[in-house]
Design a protein around this motif. Structure first.
Motif, PDB file in Angstrom:
ATOM      1  N   TYR A 219       0.843  -1.190   0.000  1.00 41.15           N
ATOM      2  CA  TYR A 219       0.000   0.000   0.000  1.00 41.15           C
ATOM      3  C   TYR A 219       0.882   1.245   0.000  1.00 41.15           C
ATOM      4  O   TYR A 219       2.102   1.186   0.241  1.00 41.15           O
ATOM      5  CB  TYR A 219      -0.922   0.007   1.216  1.00 41.15           C
ATOM      6  N   ILE A 240      -4.261   9.021   4.317  1.00 36.01           N
ATOM      7  CA  ILE A 240      -4.972   8.155   3.370  1.00 36.01           C
ATOM      8  C   ILE A 240      -4.108   6.938   3.057  1.00 36.01           C
ATOM      9  O   ILE A 240      -2.924   7.062   2.718  1.00 36.01           O
ATOM     10  CB  ILE A 240      -5.314   8.915   2.073  1.00 36.01           C
ATOM     11  N   VAL A 241      -4.710   5.735   3.197  1.00 39.55           N
ATOM     12  CA  VAL A 241      -4.049   4.473   2.860  1.00 39.55           C
ATOM     13  C   VAL A 241      -4.644   3.959   1.551  1.00 39.55           C
ATOM     14  O   VAL A 241      -5.858   3.762   1.451  1.00 39.55           O
ATOM     15  CB  VAL A 241      -4.245   3.411   3.955  1.00 39.55           C
ATOM     16  N   SER A 242      -3.814   3.734   0.544  1.00 40.83           N
ATOM     17  CA  SER A 242      -4.274   3.247  -0.766  1.00 40.83           C
ATOM     18  C   SER A 242      -3.637   1.895  -1.057  1.00 40.83           C
ATOM     19  O   SER A 242      -2.401   1.782  -1.109  1.00 40.83           O
ATOM     20  CB  SER A 242      -3.912   4.238  -1.870  1.00 40.83           C
ATOM     21  N   LYS A 243      -4.471   0.869  -1.216  1.00 36.32           N
ATOM     22  CA  LYS A 243      -3.951  -0.462  -1.545  1.00 36.32           C
ATOM     23  C   LYS A 243      -3.402  -0.468  -2.961  1.00 36.32           C
ATOM     24  O   LYS A 243      -4.048  -0.001  -3.894  1.00 36.32           O
ATOM     25  CB  LYS A 243      -5.054  -1.511  -1.409  1.00 36.32           C
ATOM     26  N   THR A 244      -2.206  -1.039  -3.124  1.00 38.29           N
ATOM     27  CA  THR A 244      -1.614  -1.146  -4.460  1.00 38.29           C
ATOM     28  C   THR A 244      -1.631  -2.576  -4.991  1.00 38.29           C
ATOM     29  O   THR A 244      -1.629  -2.792  -6.205  1.00 38.29           O
ATOM     30  CB  THR A 244      -0.171  -0.609  -4.462  1.00 38.29           C
ATOM     31  N   PRO A 273      -7.630  -1.181   4.003  1.00 38.88           N
ATOM     32  CA  PRO A 273      -8.060  -0.598   2.728  1.00 38.88           C
ATOM     33  C   PRO A 273      -8.468  -1.642   1.683  1.00 38.88           C
ATOM     34  O   PRO A 273      -7.615  -2.256   1.053  1.00 38.88           O
ATOM     35  CB  PRO A 273      -6.811   0.152   2.274  1.00 38.88           C
ATOM     36  N   ASN A 275      -9.863  -0.698  -0.972  1.00 39.36           N
ATOM     37  CA  ASN A 275      -9.212   0.129  -1.991  1.00 39.36           C
ATOM     38  C   ASN A 275      -8.445   1.239  -1.281  1.00 39.36           C
ATOM     39  O   ASN A 275      -7.238   1.344  -1.397  1.00 39.36           O
ATOM     40  CB  ASN A 275     -10.239   0.696  -2.982  1.00 39.36           C
ATOM     41  N   THR A 276      -9.189   2.065  -0.529  1.00 39.87           N
ATOM     42  CA  THR A 276      -8.561   3.093   0.305  1.00 39.87           C
ATOM     43  C   THR A 276      -9.278   3.156   1.644  1.00 39.87           C
ATOM     44  O   THR A 276     -10.427   2.721   1.784  1.00 39.87           O
ATOM     45  CB  THR A 276      -8.646   4.487  -0.355  1.00 39.87           C
ATOM     46  N   CYS A 277      -8.573   3.679   2.642  1.00 37.12           N
ATOM     47  CA  CYS A 277      -9.190   4.007   3.912  1.00 37.12           C
ATOM     48  C   CYS A 277      -8.416   5.193   4.486  1.00 37.12           C
ATOM     49  O   CYS A 277      -7.331   5.538   3.980  1.00 37.12           O
ATOM     50  CB  CYS A 277      -9.198   2.821   4.878  1.00 37.12           C
ATOM     51  N   SER A 278      -8.926   5.818   5.502  1.00 35.07           N
ATOM     52  CA  SER A 278      -8.268   7.027   6.010  1.00 35.07           C
ATOM     53  C   SER A 278      -8.429   7.135   7.517  1.00 35.07           C
ATOM     54  O   SER A 278      -9.291   6.483   8.124  1.00 35.07           O
ATOM     55  CB  SER A 278      -8.834   8.275   5.334  1.00 35.07           C
TER      56      SER A 278
END
Length: 297
Positions: A219, A240-244, A273, A275-278
């Motif tokens: 991420y 913001i955490v974005s999964k890659t 996430p 997809n994303t989480c914050s």
């Protein structure tokens, strides 16, 4: 058998003389051969016994009879003729099958053959569902528990593993009650997903579990930008955490680089996430917090 007396008589001037002899013709003796095959569909040949078998597996009883007039069987049914034959036979527990044959009105002609079948009954279980990341390994225990009868050697095999997952057993065979460990190694090319894995053992036993293959989780982190606060007050920032790639896992937040008499709190303290989480980062200062630019990580 049958008996016939033959007499020879000779006559001359001196009179008549005779001589007799008796010829007895006996029937060939009775022969009986009884065999058992522990698996109707298996490769093993029928045996005179003792035979090792597993409960729940249909076997075959076969016989060969010569020169008999009558026969009786014990422990089994289906004697259809007095020559050669075979029948499917379920054997739920250890037993001895026998076959006796004889000739009518012939003393001592009775012949008996028997075959002992030793039946093993056991159950098979495993340690439950497993998950593994690509390019890593996981193991599961498989236990064979003896229920009844004598112990007997069993062999393990497995099916359902996806392409790219190799396996090995710590023990390919054992005698119940016993256990083995199924080791599974997932390469980097395995397609993520959930697979139904079945372990088989001798005697038609099986036990299943699910294997979930996940890609390694990675991420990226970002924030909403620089913040400015007055001494003794607080400010906030959005992290913001974005999964890659991979399957999402829980991410826990922390902060470093805070100046003297400043503290940080996150709400929530962690997130996962899909997809994303914050999370909202709140930085609180005191009147003694030194002024200036501070890099917070």
């Amino acid at each position: 058998g049958s008996t016939t007396t033959y007499t020879i008589s000779c006559t001359n001037s001196g009179g008549t003389s005779s001589q007799s002899t008796t010829l007895t013709v006996n029937r060939p003796p009775v022969t009986v051969d009884l065999k058992y095959d522990p698996d109707l569909n298996g490769p093993a040949p029928a045996s005179d016994g003792p035979v090792a078998a597993f409960s729940g597996v249909t076997g075959r009883i076969s016989w060969s009879i010569r020169n008999a007039d009558s026969c009786s069987q014990q422990g089994w049914t289906g004697l259809s003729n007095l020559s050669d034959g075979s029948n499917a036979q379920d054997t739920p527990q250890s037993t001895t099958y026998s076959l006796r044959c004889w000739q009518t009105n012939v003393s001592g002609s009775s012949v008996t053959d028997s075959v002992a079948v030793n039946v093993t009954n056991y159950s098979l279980s495993n340690g439950g569902d497993k998950s593994v990341l690509t390019s890593s390994s996981v193991s599961n225990s498989v236990t064979a528990s003896l229920v009844s009868g004598p112990t007997s050697n069993i062999t393990f095999s497995v099916s359902g593993l996806p392409t790219g997952v190799s396996f090995s057993f710590s023990a390919a065979t054992c005698n119940p009650t016993c256990s083995t460990t199924l080791n599974m190694v997932a390469s980097g090319s395995v397609a993520p997903g959930t697979y139904n894995i079945t372990v088989f053992a001798s005697g038609g036993r099986s036990t299943s579990f699910s294997l979930t293959v996940n890609s390694p989780f990675s991420y990226s982190l970002s924030n909403s930008g620089n913040i400015s606060v007055a001494r003794g007050s607080s400010g906030s920032n959005t992290i913001i955490v974005s999964k890659t790639s991979g399957t999402a896992r829980n991410v826990t937040f922390s902060a470093s680089g805070l100046p003297y008499q400043a503290s940080a709190s996150f709400s929530p303290s962690s997130c996962s996430p899909n997809n994303t989480c914050s999370s909202a980062l709140t930085i609180s200062t005191s009147a003694q917090t030194p002024a200036g630019n501070h890099t917070i990580t």
